[in-house]
Structures are given as C-alpha cells and as structure tokens.
Write an enzyme that holds these catalytic residues in place. Sequence first.
Site, short mmCIF file in Angstrom:
data_model
loop_
_atom_site.label_atom_id
_atom_site.label_comp_id
_atom_site.label_asym_id
_atom_site.label_seq_id
_atom_site.Cartn_x
_atom_site.Cartn_y
_atom_site.Cartn_z
N ARG A 287 52.00 35.72 43.95
CA ARG A 287 51.34 35.93 42.67
C ARG A 287 50.58 34.66 42.31
NH1 ARG A 287 51.83 40.56 43.45
NH2 ARG A 287 52.82 42.17 42.17
N GLU B 241 43.46 36.58 37.87
CA GLU B 241 42.83 37.65 38.63
C GLU B 241 42.17 38.67 37.71
OE1 GLU B 241 45.69 38.28 41.79
OE2 GLU B 241 44.92 40.32 41.91
N HIS C 12 43.39 40.41 46.80
CA HIS C 12 44.73 40.99 46.63
C HIS C 12 44.91 42.24 47.51
CE1 HIS C 12 48.24 41.27 43.52
NE2 HIS C 12 48.62 41.69 44.71
#
Length: 340
Positions: A243, A272, A290
């Site tokens: 993350r 993000e 991602h």
Amino acid sequence: MKIFATRKIPAAGLSMLEEAGDVTIAEPVEDAIVARKKILTGVKGADVLVSLLTEAVDRELLEAATTIRGVANYAVGFNNIDVDAATELGIPVTNTPGVLTDTTADLAWTLLMAAARNIVPADRYMREGRYKIWGPSLFLGTDVSRGGDGQSKVLGIVGFGRIGQAMFRRAQGFDMRVLAFDPPIRDLINDTDGVEYAEMDRLLEESDFVSIHTDLNDSTHHLFGAPEFAVMKTTACLINTARGPIVDEAALVEALRTGQIGAAGLDVFENEPAMAPGLRELDNAVILPHIASASTDTRNRMATMCAENAVAHLKLERAPNCVNAAVYDSTAYRERVGPL
Ligand code: GLV
Ligand code: GLV
C-alpha cells in the site's frame, strides 16, 4: 435480497451475486470515479455491501448502512474499511486472501527485475529509435542472482505473510540471501530454512533489494521515510506492491533523485492515483497502476470469493474470509441481524 456494490466486479462473481438477489451498482462505468453521495444513498435498504479498494467504507457509510448483514471487499487489503467501526456496529467484513498471493509476488519480482536491469528506459530507447550500436556500458544494471563477482545478493522482505513468503520462494531460485522483518512471526521466520530474521535497521543496511509485503495500519504508515533511506545502500532498490502510504513518497522521490538509494519499483502510491511531484520524471523508478493481482484467472477467483462471502453474509452464515470473526459472537451482531 438487495446487493449493493460500489463498482462492478468481474462477471464470474457478478453472476453469482445476480443469482442471490437484486444487484445495484453505484457506478457501472468501469473506470469512472464513484460519487460518494451515490454510495451513501444507495446503501440504504441494502442487505449486503460489496466494496472495492477504491472506496472508503468508513464509519459514516457503515452507520448509514443500517440494514446490511456484512461487507464483502474485493481485495485482500482492507485498509479502505474501518473494521473497528464495523465490529462495533455488528457488521462482519470479508476480504479475498490467498488467491492473489503468487500473482502479486510475480509482479513484485517483475518490478525488482525491471528496476535492476533498466528495462523501462531501455524499452523506451528502442522505441525512440536511439539504438545505433551495441556498447559495453549501454544500460548497465545490477545483478539479481550471483553476478560477475559471485556474491549472493541480499533481499530484505518486510512482512513475511503469504505474499512475503512467496517472494522468498522466488528469491531462492536466484541464490539470494534473504532477511525478513515481521516481529509477530519472528519464530516462524527463524524456523524457516534459508531466511533469517533481521530487525529493520540491519535489514535496511544489508539488503540490495527491499520488498514491502505488510498491510497498511497505524504502525506501518510511513514505515519507510528519509531516516530509512539514509540507512539503505546507495545501490539499493525498494519495491512496493503493498500500500502506498507505507512509504513517504516525497522522501522517496528525494532519495531517488539524490542517489541516496538506487532505484524503486512501485505498484501503489501514497495518494493514488496521484503521484508525488517529480516521481514520473525519474528513470530509476518503475511505476505501475496498482496491477499486482491483475491476471485474468486471479481477478476471476477474487470475484467468486468475494461473491461467496457476500452470499454468506446474506444467509447470515459465518463468511469464509471474515477479518473480524469475533463479531459473530457479539451483542451488536445479534441485535443487527435479530430483527432482520
Ligand atoms: C489489492 O491491492 C488487494 O489488496 O487485493
Ligand atoms: C497478503 O495476503 C499477505 O499475507 O502477505
């Protein structure tokens, strides 16, 4: 039964949901951002909430979802969900563990190799028609396996869960020396042949590659920042498929720019989909949107797993992948499902 999903999950799971009840999708357009208001209103009267990692399932939303029997998250990570609030409100929360382990480790390994061997700039160089003649110093990288000097490279794994262990198995094929940091499972690490427990400082000092496989929580937020980069080798490469907020991204950009560390491979970002200023200009960073679990088979399996969990929520059965299973024995849960 009313099933409310923030966004679409792959057809393999969506069809299972459609068999189980009436499905409403807050934002059916694949790459559109979901308006928060649509979620807050849409969840009213729903029996289950299916969420993606892009939507915050916070206390406000959980409190608005007075009729849900559970939340089924389409991801292994569940930092988008306020699990404490869910537990307090008697709501079981599920994720999709296990099925994406190898796919994610494959991508972490890809980032590691790509960063070590300058794959992205070299590819761009070809596309730009700049390859005129072979030369001994064209895109010199670093070895991942024992290279010209015969030395094993050192991989530091931060978070030795399923994905961290899958990373370790890959490293064995490259003759790497593996260090791992994960205090709660220190004994498991020391009992595993070929990996050595190391505290963060030593791991940072000794590793040629550092790969992050821990979840995001209060204790891992900004686990990597300026002080950590200062300890790492100037040739070291940092990989993050976990993350974004585990890494202080502005500090990382600075460390990559000034040569404090050698390279980075990133699949996740602190804010993000935004990136820290300067990151995209850096040739020593490989950056991906991602996609660590993005193989057709894995995404389908995540979808069916998510749907199985959602159906269990609907049937008031113990869901197979509940992250707060103690909730089932709580008064809050009984009060919630009792009158339903
Ligand atoms: C993806 O990031 C996941 O947590 O499944
Ligand atoms: C994630 O699934 C992990 O356990 O590393």
